[in-house]
Design an enzyme around this catalytic site. Structure first.
Site, PDB file in Angstrom:
ATOM      1  N   CYS A 112       0.817  -1.224   0.000  1.00 52.34           N
ATOM      2  CA  CYS A 112       0.000   0.000   0.000  1.00 52.34           C
ATOM      3  C   CYS A 112       0.847   1.270   0.000  1.00 52.34           C
ATOM      4  CB  CYS A 112      -0.952  -0.008   1.180  1.00 52.34           C
ATOM      5  SG  CYS A 112      -1.876  -1.529   1.301  1.00 52.34           S
ATOM      6  N   HIS A 257      -3.506   6.660   1.978  1.00 52.78           N
ATOM      7  CA  HIS A 257      -3.920   5.346   1.481  1.00 52.78           C
ATOM      8  C   HIS A 257      -5.307   5.068   2.058  1.00 52.78           C
ATOM      9  CE1 HIS A 257      -4.364   1.208   0.717  1.00 52.78           C
ATOM     10  NE2 HIS A 257      -4.053   0.797   1.932  1.00 52.78           N
ATOM     11  N   ASN A 287     -10.333  -0.560  -0.466  1.00 55.48           N
ATOM     12  CA  ASN A 287      -8.884  -0.456  -0.367  1.00 55.48           C
ATOM     13  C   ASN A 287      -8.277  -1.051  -1.637  1.00 55.48           C
ATOM     14  OD1 ASN A 287      -6.182  -0.977   0.189  1.00 55.48           O
ATOM     15  ND2 ASN A 287      -6.540  -1.564   2.311  1.00 55.48           N
TER      16      ASN A 287
HETATM   17  C1  4VN Z   1      -3.260  -0.635   6.152  1.00 56.08           C
HETATM   18  C2  4VN Z   1      -4.285  -0.890   7.031  1.00 56.08           C
HETATM   19  C3  4VN Z   1      -5.255  -1.879   6.774  1.00 56.08           C
HETATM   20  C4  4VN Z   1      -6.355  -2.203   7.690  1.00 56.08           C
HETATM   21  C5  4VN Z   1      -6.162  -2.643   8.971  1.00 56.08           C
HETATM   22  C6  4VN Z   1      -7.232  -2.998   9.770  1.00 56.08           C
HETATM   23  C7  4VN Z   1      -8.507  -2.924   9.276  1.00 56.08           C
HETATM   24  C8  4VN Z   1      -7.667  -2.145   7.244  1.00 56.08           C
HETATM   25  C9  4VN Z   1      -9.392  -3.961  11.285  1.00 56.08           C
HETATM   26  C10 4VN Z   1     -10.537  -3.863  12.221  1.00 56.08           C
HETATM   27  C11 4VN Z   1     -11.847  -4.232  11.537  1.00 56.08           C
HETATM   28  C12 4VN Z   1     -12.089  -3.360  10.342  1.00 56.08           C
HETATM   29  C13 4VN Z   1     -10.919  -3.438   9.381  1.00 56.08           C
HETATM   30 CL1  4VN Z   1      -4.306   0.035   8.433  1.00 56.08          CL
HETATM   31  C14 4VN Z   1      -5.116  -2.600   5.612  1.00 56.08           C
HETATM   32  C15 4VN Z   1      -4.083  -2.334   4.764  1.00 56.08           C
HETATM   33  C16 4VN Z   1      -3.947  -3.111   3.543  1.00 56.08           C
HETATM   34  O1  4VN Z   1      -4.046  -2.263   2.487  1.00 56.08           O
HETATM   35  C17 4VN Z   1      -3.149  -1.333   5.014  1.00 56.08           C
HETATM   36  N1  4VN Z   1      -8.694  -2.487   8.019  1.00 56.08           N
HETATM   37  N2  4VN Z   1      -9.604  -3.292  10.023  1.00 56.08           N
HETATM   38  C18 4VN Z   1     -12.981  -4.114  12.578  1.00 56.08           C
HETATM   39  O2  4VN Z   1     -13.322  -5.141  13.165  1.00 56.08           O
HETATM   40  O3  4VN Z   1     -13.451  -3.001  12.822  1.00 56.08           O
END
Ligand code: 4VN
Length: 330
Positions: A112, A257, A287
């Protein structure tokens, strides 16, 4: 000494739009959960175009709008974690598709953060006087490495591509400063696309393949990555502000990002600013890894949000773990 001016901003995404409601039929999830936990409403999912096809569309749009011919291009960088092939690079396929017969072309894998890393590399070639221009693209078909049975991850990602045309200038504009980092010790937190060893001399080949099967799919430790992002991103942006002796109020937009709305909320708070300082479009694209920042930039350009002299901060963060920010002027 030369600087890299950003001449053009373009994006290309597959036509096929997949709503949260459509995902409710695929996995045990709810549109409400996806929306409140991530901010995502819909994403584009390819119906046949691969990563090189998306990147080719972006490059052709960039060439057309800049009135420059393909053979004048010196450098093609494609940031991707979902290249068509292990070899050749997606950048070389794009070079062929657009007919940029005089360019040097290669891919950059920094997940990313890939677009910020690729801008950094292109900027070095331009600053040194080696090249006069560069096509820098982030392009992903994440749908091919997403586990469509995993409700924790399949709702988060989308396909798309975006890019910019850089050109050499002696003015003090364009890419002004950068802050890029890698923390390989945390590589296991976010990974996918594993290719297991196969050769006739290996013992336990089948077992080996079985052990590694799950690592083909994109998987992440959400809590770890969330904590990493909310810690590193604010300090990376703050470093650029401190270096430039400016405050966050002097920045027109921060273009992050597009990983998750909640992450950006925390980052905004830590920088003592509000969420509207951040340009967000993750509700429409999810994403898209290395493509998310250039897709956002192209949309901002389209909406006439980018004006001469504006200071903009780009910030990428993701697998590696990697992160990187860049201060630019339009
Ligand atoms: C950077 C990040 C993420 C990412 C990390 C966590 C997340 C995206 C966790 C908790 C969940 C909802 C989704 Cl910070 C992903 C990438 C990859 O490009 C890069 N979402 N979540 C919840 O249970 O609320």
């Amino acid at each position: 000494m030369f600087n890299s001016k950003i001449e053009g901003f373009q994006s290309y995404v597959p036509l096929n739009t997949v709503s949260n409601e459509m995902l409710e039929k695929l996995v045990d999830t709810s549109s409400e959960w996806i929306c409140s936990r991530t901010g995502i409403l819909e994403r584009r999912i390819t119906l046949g175009e691969n990563t090189s096809n998306l990147a080719t569309e972006v490059c052709n749009k960039l060439l057309k709008n800049a009135n420059i011919t393909a053979s004048e291009i010196d450098l093609i960088l494609v940031a991707t974690i979902t290249s068509d092939y292990m070899m050749p690079s997606t950048a070389c396929i794009v070079q062929s598709n657009i007919g940029a017969n005089n360019a040097v072309a290669f891919d950059i894998n920094a997940a990313c953060s890939g677009f910020v890393y690729a801008l950094s590399v292109a900027d070095k070639f331009i600053k040194s006087g080696t090249y006069k221009n560069a096509l820098v693209v982030g392009s992903e078909t994440l749908s091919k490495i997403v586990d469509w049975t995993d409700r924790g991850t399949c709702v988060l990602f989308g396909d798309g591509a975006g890019g910019v045309l850089l050109s050499s200038t002696t003015e003090n504009i364009g890419i002004l400063n950068e802050d890029i980092h890698s923390r390989g010790s945390s590589w296991k937190s976010l990974r996918g696309g594993f290719v297991p060893l196969v050769n006739p001399f290996l013992e336990n080949q089948e077992k080996n393949k079985e052990d590694c099967k799950n690592d083909y799919y994109l998987n992440m430790n959400g809590r770890e990555v969330f904590n990493f992002a909310t810690k590193t991103v604010p300090s990376s942006i703050q470093k650029l502000l401190d270096d430039a002796k400016i405050s966050v109020d002097d920045i027109k937009y921060i273009v992050p990002h597009q990983a998750n709305y909640r992450i950006i909320e925390v980052v905004a708070k830590k920088l003592n600013t509000t969420i509207d300082k951040f340009y967000l479009n993750l509700e429409n694209y999810g994403n898209t890894s290395s493509a998310s920042i250039p897709i956002a930039l192209a949309e901002m350009k389209e909406k006439n949000l980018l004006h001469l002299g504006d200071k903009i901060v780009l910030t990428g963060f993701g697998a590696g773990l990697t992160w990187g920010s860049m201060l630019i002027t339009i």
